[in-house]
Design a protein around this motif. Structure first.
Motif, PDB file in Angstrom:
ATOM      1  N   THR A 158       0.852  -1.181   0.000  1.00 18.22           N
ATOM      2  CA  THR A 158       0.000   0.000   0.000  1.00 18.22           C
ATOM      3  C   THR A 158       0.896   1.242   0.000  1.00 18.22           C
ATOM      4  OG1 THR A 158      -1.488  -1.257   1.420  1.00 18.22           O
ATOM      5  CG2 THR A 158      -1.916   1.112   1.214  1.00 18.22           C
ATOM      6  N   PRO A 159       0.739   2.143  -0.977  1.00 14.77           N
ATOM      7  CA  PRO A 159       1.581   3.351  -0.960  1.00 14.77           C
ATOM      8  C   PRO A 159       1.349   4.121   0.346  1.00 14.77           C
ATOM      9  CG  PRO A 159       0.379   3.153  -3.030  1.00 14.77           C
ATOM     10  CD  PRO A 159      -0.182   2.112  -2.116  1.00 14.77           C
ATOM     11  N   VAL A 160       2.437   4.561   0.951  1.00 13.64           N
ATOM     12  CA  VAL A 160       2.343   5.143   2.296  1.00 13.64           C
ATOM     13  C   VAL A 160       1.406   6.356   2.344  1.00 13.64           C
ATOM     14  CG1 VAL A 160       3.664   6.324   4.089  1.00 13.64           C
ATOM     15  CG2 VAL A 160       4.544   4.224   3.070  1.00 13.64           C
ATOM     16  N   ASN A 161       1.428   7.168   1.297  1.00  9.63           N
ATOM     17  CA  ASN A 161       0.564   8.355   1.312  1.00  9.63           C
ATOM     18  C   ASN A 161      -0.914   8.018   1.269  1.00  9.63           C
ATOM     19  OD1 ASN A 161       2.778   9.901   1.488  1.00  9.63           O
ATOM     20  ND2 ASN A 161       2.544  10.911  -0.495  1.00  9.63           N
ATOM     21  N   TYR A 162      -1.221   6.780   0.969  1.00 10.22           N
ATOM     22  CA  TYR A 162      -2.615   6.344   0.955  1.00 10.22           C
ATOM     23  C   TYR A 162      -2.925   5.397   2.117  1.00 10.22           C
ATOM     24  CZ  TYR A 162      -2.987   8.068  -3.845  1.00 10.22           C
ATOM     25  OH  TYR A 162      -3.015   8.856  -4.965  1.00 10.22           O
ATOM     26  N   HIS A 163      -1.922   5.096   2.899  1.00  7.56           N
ATOM     27  CA  HIS A 163      -2.097   4.140   4.001  1.00  7.56           C
ATOM     28  C   HIS A 163      -2.949   4.784   5.095  1.00  7.56           C
ATOM     29  CE1 HIS A 163      -0.984   1.709   7.532  1.00  7.56           C
ATOM     30  NE2 HIS A 163      -0.528   0.786   6.704  1.00  7.56           N
ATOM     31  N   PHE A 164      -3.935   4.087   5.595  1.00  2.00           N
ATOM     32  CA  PHE A 164      -4.825   4.671   6.611  1.00  2.00           C
ATOM     33  C   PHE A 164      -4.018   5.251   7.770  1.00  2.00           C
ATOM     34  CE2 PHE A 164      -5.300   2.187  10.617  1.00  2.00           C
ATOM     35  CZ  PHE A 164      -4.476   1.112  10.345  1.00  2.00           C
ATOM     36  N   VAL A 165      -4.584   6.273   8.373  1.00  8.64           N
ATOM     37  CA  VAL A 165      -3.941   6.891   9.536  1.00  8.64           C
ATOM     38  C   VAL A 165      -4.932   6.861  10.688  1.00  8.64           C
ATOM     39  CG1 VAL A 165      -2.998   9.015  10.523  1.00  8.64           C
ATOM     40  CG2 VAL A 165      -2.547   8.446   8.120  1.00  8.64           C
ATOM     41  N   ARG A 166      -4.462   6.419  11.833  1.00  6.24           N
ATOM     42  CA  ARG A 166      -5.303   6.451  13.021  1.00  6.24           C
ATOM     43  C   ARG A 166      -4.490   7.121  14.132  1.00  6.24           C
ATOM     44  NH1 ARG A 166      -8.362   7.654  16.927  1.00  6.24           N
ATOM     45  NH2 ARG A 166      -9.604   6.051  17.960  1.00  6.24           N
ATOM     46  N   ASN A 167      -4.768   8.421  14.330  1.00  3.18           N
ATOM     47  CA  ASN A 167      -4.127   9.143  15.429  1.00  3.18           C
ATOM     48  C   ASN A 167      -5.169   9.402  16.504  1.00  3.18           C
ATOM     49  OD1 ASN A 167      -1.808   9.270  13.898  1.00  3.18           O
ATOM     50  ND2 ASN A 167      -2.168  11.368  13.199  1.00  3.18           N
ATOM     51  N   HIS A 168      -4.789   9.183  17.742  1.00  3.62           N
ATOM     52  CA  HIS A 168      -5.704   9.513  18.836  1.00  3.62           C
ATOM     53  C   HIS A 168      -5.563  10.966  19.257  1.00  3.62           C
ATOM     54  CE1 HIS A 168      -5.977   5.178  19.037  1.00  3.62           C
ATOM     55  NE2 HIS A 168      -7.017   5.301  19.831  1.00  3.62           N
ATOM     56  N   PHE A 169      -4.339  11.491  19.124  1.00  2.00           N
ATOM     57  CA  PHE A 169      -4.064  12.869  19.545  1.00  2.00           C
ATOM     58  C   PHE A 169      -3.256  13.534  18.439  1.00  2.00           C
ATOM     59  CE2 PHE A 169      -3.548   9.887  23.223  1.00  2.00           C
ATOM     60  CZ  PHE A 169      -4.862   9.992  23.674  1.00  2.00           C
ATOM     61  N   GLY A 170      -2.718  14.715  18.760  1.00  3.70           N
ATOM     62  CA  GLY A 170      -1.910  15.402  17.754  1.00  3.70           C
ATOM     63  C   GLY A 170      -0.593  14.679  17.495  1.00  3.70           C
ATOM     64  N   VAL A 171      -0.036  14.879  16.309  1.00  4.24           N
ATOM     65  CA  VAL A 171       1.271  14.310  15.992  1.00  4.24           C
ATOM     66  C   VAL A 171       2.343  15.062  16.794  1.00  4.24           C
ATOM     67  CG1 VAL A 171       2.979  13.997  14.160  1.00  4.24           C
ATOM     68  CG2 VAL A 171       0.538  13.680  13.665  1.00  4.24           C
ATOM     69  N   PRO A 172       3.190  14.352  17.531  1.00  4.12           N
ATOM     70  CA  PRO A 172       4.233  15.048  18.292  1.00  4.12           C
ATOM     71  C   PRO A 172       5.339  15.540  17.367  1.00  4.12           C
ATOM     72  CG  PRO A 172       4.401  12.673  18.626  1.00  4.12           C
ATOM     73  CD  PRO A 172       3.235  12.900  17.709  1.00  4.12           C
ATOM     74  N   MET A 173       5.253  16.806  17.018  1.00  2.00           N
ATOM     75  CA  MET A 173       6.152  17.379  16.026  1.00  2.00           C
ATOM     76  C   MET A 173       7.517  17.770  16.578  1.00  2.00           C
ATOM     77  SD  MET A 173       4.957  17.233  13.210  1.00  2.00           S
ATOM     78  CE  MET A 173       3.774  17.617  11.975  1.00  2.00           C
ATOM     79  N   HIS A 174       7.660  17.742  17.903  1.00  4.16           N
ATOM     80  CA  HIS A 174       8.908  18.262  18.459  1.00  4.16           C
ATOM     81  C   HIS A 174      10.051  17.255  18.392  1.00  4.16           C
ATOM     82  CE1 HIS A 174       6.845  16.111  21.725  1.00  4.16           C
ATOM     83  NE2 HIS A 174       8.059  15.765  22.088  1.00  4.16           N
ATOM     84  N   LEU A 175       9.774  16.012  18.016  1.00  2.95           N
ATOM     85  CA  LEU A 175      10.832  15.000  18.039  1.00  2.95           C
ATOM     86  C   LEU A 175      11.893  15.266  16.980  1.00  2.95           C
ATOM     87  CD1 LEU A 175       8.703  11.745  18.417  1.00  2.95           C
ATOM     88  CD2 LEU A 175       9.954  12.961  20.203  1.00  2.95           C
ATOM     89  N   THR A 176      13.120  14.898  17.315  1.00  2.00           N
ATOM     90  CA  THR A 176      14.195  14.936  16.329  1.00  2.00           C
ATOM     91  C   THR A 176      14.910  13.584  16.401  1.00  2.00           C
ATOM     92  OG1 THR A 176      16.082  15.571  17.716  1.00  2.00           O
ATOM     93  CG2 THR A 176      14.584  17.342  17.018  1.00  2.00           C
ATOM     94  N   ILE A 177      15.820  13.318  15.480  1.00  2.40           N
ATOM     95  CA  ILE A 177      16.483  12.014  15.550  1.00  2.40           C
ATOM     96  C   ILE A 177      17.493  11.948  16.685  1.00  2.40           C
ATOM     97  CG2 ILE A 177      16.076  11.332  13.166  1.00  2.40           C
ATOM     98  CD1 ILE A 177      18.958  12.082  12.552  1.00  2.40           C
ATOM     99  N   ASP A 178      17.722  13.056  17.357  1.00  2.00           N
ATOM    100  CA  ASP A 178      18.572  13.004  18.537  1.00  2.00           C
ATOM    101  C   ASP A 178      17.779  12.778  19.813  1.00  2.00           C
ATOM    102  OD1 ASP A 178      21.107  13.152  17.400  1.00  2.00           O
ATOM    103  OD2 ASP A 178      20.723  15.252  16.907  1.00  2.00           O
ATOM    104  N   ASP A 179      16.468  12.726  19.693  1.00  2.00           N
ATOM    105  CA  ASP A 179      15.679  12.207  20.806  1.00  2.00           C
ATOM    106  C   ASP A 179      15.786  10.689  20.705  1.00  2.00           C
ATOM    107  OD1 ASP A 179      14.631  14.598  21.975  1.00  2.00           O
ATOM    108  OD2 ASP A 179      13.507  14.860  20.117  1.00  2.00           O
ATOM    109  N   GLY A 180      15.064  10.003  21.568  1.00  2.00           N
ATOM    110  CA  GLY A 180      15.214   8.555  21.494  1.00  2.00           C
ATOM    111  C   GLY A 180      14.269   7.819  22.407  1.00  2.00           C
ATOM    112  N   ILE A 181      14.627   6.580  22.707  1.00  2.00           N
ATOM    113  CA  ILE A 181      13.742   5.694  23.458  1.00  2.00           C
ATOM    114  C   ILE A 181      14.370   5.362  24.802  1.00  2.00           C
ATOM    115  CG2 ILE A 181      12.487   3.509  23.405  1.00  2.00           C
ATOM    116  CD1 ILE A 181      13.117   3.470  20.335  1.00  2.00           C
TER     117      ILE A 181
END
Ligand code: MTE
Ligand code: MO
Length: 549
Positions: A158-181
């Motif tokens: 399934t092309p990603v731009n057409y893949h269903f999206v299920r978000n419960h809240f807002g997208v956390p936009m503040h993340l960067t690749i220097d954040d982590g787990i």
């Protein structure tokens, strides 16, 4: 430094044309994390200085051509996150060139937000969502379904731009690749507490080249900061696997319950799913690398649960969180992974960038996006999103102790089984139907039946392997073993020449699948609405009108 003028972010952003173009870039230390309690409120990366540059004259000299550099004006003119991802900028010469265009510094109030408003995020996001706007149930949070035409096409993925999206809240936009787990809990060595042993711990950790301890003194007593931590950037460097996985929401086909009663939630049709290729690190491997002995936890008498928290939060500030029993790492979901690519591209913001959990064969809700924290515990995850959602109940106020998790409840767990047909072409006296079928828990599809006479007679469809070759269920290899993606099927059903004219009514097709455990889809979902006020797991025969073309 102090002699240079100070500009506000707004002032910088006024220089936005090709004849007058300013950007910002951090130049200084960046502090890794804020203290635990405030993690939600503040961006993780705080740049000490942000410098302002007038790069108008440099536009034509930029090796990637001017349009690349101009991209930052679609964001907040800050190029930091571009440079983080485009490693070629990390050279003294490049920094030196940039420095020649320095005109000032950003004022302190604006510095803290520099990373929150990553450049290029806004257009990228709208680009990502564009195709799905017409299929959205909600814009904030964004919830949208995969268009049926996409599922019906011959795309394996399934092309990603057409893949269903299920978000419960807002997208956390503040993340960067220097954040982590952050990883905490049973079996996780707490590197901060064992301070005296830190040096030996550390040498082991350095060996792993990717696990970081916290060295910041003031943060030491903070509970939030216990355990181990790995940045997304380092996660991307670990040995990876690729898996083709079908992601499906528990509310898939919920609208079909409308015939029988009321259910709560988005009225999904058949598009609450997508089949894509994920690349990432197996969670088992990650644990092993971090020195967590999951095998021992599995073999112990106790039952453990693995909690996953996303970086997104509900209005009260609680993070999206769920858990799965640890034993499933070794049973049906040996392939739980921390994924960072989907169909060979970085995850999009809507699908969990910088990294997400993928629990193959389970309901989508367990595949936590924007993964930020993992906890191993003897208890199940206490988050509201886990206690209250994706449970079969007739009572919305029911708590975890009252109601079973969908996966332990429904057909001995996992996703429900589906089939559906989409393309029907009249061809040499027959009708061609195509569709996909999948079951939960890695069970293989072994048969798909189609009927065009209301179930009086059934025709067995041809099943396809991933490479489109015929699937031969007489071969044990093709019949058993874990399979977490869809099985495409097609069939040519012969129709007597006079059939269509004599049946002066709309033709309908029914289809149903069988999995290797001989689970079969039920004829209707009428009985599945009982104790199911949220309308999950609709999976009856797919029943569609045929428009012969
Ligand atoms: N993870 C976080 N952090 N927040 C969410 O709202 N939604 C879940 C799951 N992971 C969710 C999440 C649900 S219910 C589903 S069905 C899948 O993500 C959907 O994944 P997709 O949006 O990439 O298709
Ligand atoms: Mo979902």
């Amino acid at each position: 430094l102090s002699t240079l003028p100070i500009y506000s972010r707004d002032e910088v952003m006024k220089h936005s044309s090709e004849d007058d173009y300013w950007i910002t870039y951090f130049n200084g230390t960046n502090k890794k994390k804020k203290r635990g309690g405030q993690v939600k409120k503040l961006p993780h990366t705080i740049y000490m200085h942000i410098c302002v540059y007038d790069v108008t004259k440099f536009l034509d000299e930029h090796p990637g051509n001017r349009s690349r550099l101009l991209l930052a004006r679609y964001g907040n003119h800050d190029i930091s996150s571009f440079w983080k991802q485009l490693g070629q900028h990390n050279q003294p010469l490049v920094h030196e060139i940039l420095e020649r265009y320095r005109v000032g510094n950003l004022r302190a109030e604006d510095v803290i937000y520099a990373d929150v408003l990553s450049p290029a995020v806004d257009p990228k996001l709208s680009e990502e969502r564009k195709e799905l706007y017409d299929y959205a149930f909600s814009y904030e949070p964004f919830i949208a379904e995969t268009p049926i035409e996409i599922l019906a096409s011959d795309h394996r993925y399934t092309p990603v731009n057409y893949h269903f999206v299920r978000n419960h809240f807002g997208v956390p936009m503040h993340l960067t690749i220097d954040d982590g787990i952050r990883i905490q809990g049973v079996g996780v060595k707490n590197v901060n507490q064992k301070k005296d042993k830190q040096s030996s711990q550390k040498s082991k950790i350095i060996d792993l080249t990717c696990v970081h301890t916290y060295t910041n003194e003031e943060e030491e007593e903070d509970e939030e900061e216990e355990g181990l931590w790995i940045s997304y950037r380092d996660l991307y460097r670990l040995p990876y696997v690729e898996r083709e996985v079908l992601m499906q929401c528990g509310g898939h086909r919920r609208r079909e319950y409308d015939k029988y009663g009321e259910t709560k939630g988005s009225k999904w049709d058949v598009g609450a799913l997508g089949n894509t290729k994920f690349k990432g690190v197996l969670l088992r491997d990650l644990f092993k690398k971090l020195g967590i002995d999951v095998q021992a936890l599995y073999e112990s008498d106790k039952e453990y649960h693995v909690w996953f928290f996303g970086a997104d939060t509900d209005p009260s500030g609680e993070n999206y969180g769920v858990s799965i029993p640890l034993k499933f790492f070794f049973l049906w979901t040996g392939d739980v992974m921390v994924a960072y690519q989907q169909n060979d591209e970085a995850l999009t913001h809507d699908h969990g960038w910088p990294a997400r959990i993928v629990v193959p064969g389970w309901v989508g809700a367990r595949s936590v996006k924007w993964i930020q924290k993992i906890v191993i515990s003897e208890k199940e995850c206490p988050a509201e999103t886990f206690k209250k959602s994706y449970r079969m109940t007739s009572d919305d106020k029911a708590e975890i102790r009252d109601v079973l998790d969908i996966f332990l409840f429904f057909k001995n767990s996992l996703n429900n089984m589906h089939t559906y047909a989409h393309i029907y072409l009249k061809k040499k006296g027959g009708i061609t139907l195509k569709g996909e079928a999948h079951s939960g828990g890695g069970r293989r599809i072994i048969r798909v039946d189609v009927s065009i006479d209301g179930g009086a007679t059934w025709h067995a469809a041809t099943l396809r392997n991933s490479d489109n070759t015929y699937l031969d269920v007489s071969k044990p290899k093709e019949r058993y073993g874990q399979k977490y993606n869809w099985t495409k099927w097609d069939i040519l059903i012969p129709i007597p020449a006079d059939y269509l004219s004599s049946h002066n009514k709309q033709l309908r097709a029914l289809c149903r699948a069988f999995d290797e455990s001989h689970n079969r889809q039920p004829e209707t979902c009428q009985h599945d609405i009982v104790f199911n006020s949220k309308g999950y797991c609709a999976n009856s025969y797919h029943n569609i009108a045929i428009h012969v073309v």
